[in-house]
Scaffold this active site. Structure first.
Site, short mmCIF file in Angstrom:
data_model
loop_
_atom_site.label_atom_id
_atom_site.label_comp_id
_atom_site.label_asym_id
_atom_site.label_seq_id
_atom_site.Cartn_x
_atom_site.Cartn_y
_atom_site.Cartn_z
N ASP A 79 50.04 63.71 43.85
CA ASP A 79 49.40 63.22 42.63
C ASP A 79 48.25 62.29 42.98
O ASP A 79 48.29 61.56 43.97
CB ASP A 79 50.44 62.48 41.78
CG ASP A 79 49.95 62.18 40.38
OD1 ASP A 79 49.06 62.92 39.89
OD2 ASP A 79 50.45 61.22 39.77
N ASN A 103 50.51 71.79 33.76
CA ASN A 103 49.11 71.62 34.15
C ASN A 103 48.20 72.66 33.51
O ASN A 103 46.98 72.48 33.46
CB ASN A 103 48.96 71.70 35.67
CG ASN A 103 49.48 70.49 36.41
OD1 ASN A 103 49.86 70.58 37.57
ND2 ASN A 103 49.53 69.34 35.74
#
Length: 237
Positions: free
Chosen positions: A11, A59
């Site tokens: 991330d 996502n």
């Protein structure tokens, strides 16, 4: 004490780019370079499995231009790095819901997996268009289909049997989860498999993650006493 299976939530690519006044895609490019370095580093250690959370089902709700770029980046990375993985005796596997992938992506995934499937070194798992809830749901659906076809009865259902229908059922569950960028959540990753996983949070954004950060996570793991529901006294025996 070295974990058999390490999972990483990679991330912080976007924030890394934003802090430098760069477009988000620049962060993703930088992150892809780190993936290669960390895989090479992990392959030198006595790890059995390294699982990287590359792209979640959620996502896909990002701007289409970013999703398209990421898919293109993944495809390009597979093309460029498969031979190197093979040379380093790494076995590659891509898990997730592949129904959204185009023919080029599906073909490259198959090619990369076929080339490396007999390798005996590090098992590299790329979670692509994956989520923990999806994994559990697809396992339930497969079991329900077997019950419908009278290949399985509900009386035989158990946690152990259910686990056989999840992705990576043939591999040890993750011993250590590393989450970068300072965020402290699972983000719908391997929800069933993380039942007793040790979790290490690092403030490092993924493009800044390096061998030293990886070693810090492994050092943290060595300080943990894994009890699996037992008391410390039972474990020490």
């Amino acid at each position: 004490m070295i974990p058999r299976h390490v999972a990483i939530v990679m991330d912080g690519n976007g924030r890394w780019a934003n802090r430098r006044g760069l477009p988000r895609v620049a962060g993703h490019r930088a992150g892809a370079k780190v993936v290669r370095r960390i895989v090479e580093y992990a392959a030198e250690k006595p790890l059995e499995v390294l699982t990287l959370f590359a792209f979640s089902i959620e996502n896909r709700a990002r701007p289409q231009s970013e999703v398209n770029f990421l898919m293109s980046l993944f495809l390009d990375s597979l093309k460029k790095n498969t031979e190197e993985l093979h040379k380093n005796n790494v076995q590659l596997r891509v898990i997730g819901d592949h129904r959204e992938f185009d023919k080029k992506m599906l073909a490259q995934i198959q090619t990369s997996q076929d080339l490396t499937k007999h390798n005996t070194g590090l098992k590299l798992i790329i979670a692509l268009n994956y989520s923990g809830r999806w994994d559990i749901l697809q396992a339930v659906q497969r079991m329900a289909e077997k019950i419908k076809n009278q290949e399985l009865t509900s009386e035989l259902m158990s946690a152990e049997l259910f686990q056989n229908y999840l992705c990576l059922s043939d591999l040890p569950e993750p011993d250590l989860l590393i989450r970068t960028s300072g965020e402290q959540r699972l983000s719908n990753f391997m929800l069933w498999q993380f039942a007793y996983t040790e979790i290490y949070f690092t403030p490092a954004l993924w493009p800044d993650f390096n061998e030293e950060t990886f070693d810090q996570a492994l050092a943290f793991y060595r300080t943990r006493q894994r009890r699996f529901g037992l008391t410390p006294e039972q474990v020490e025996k």
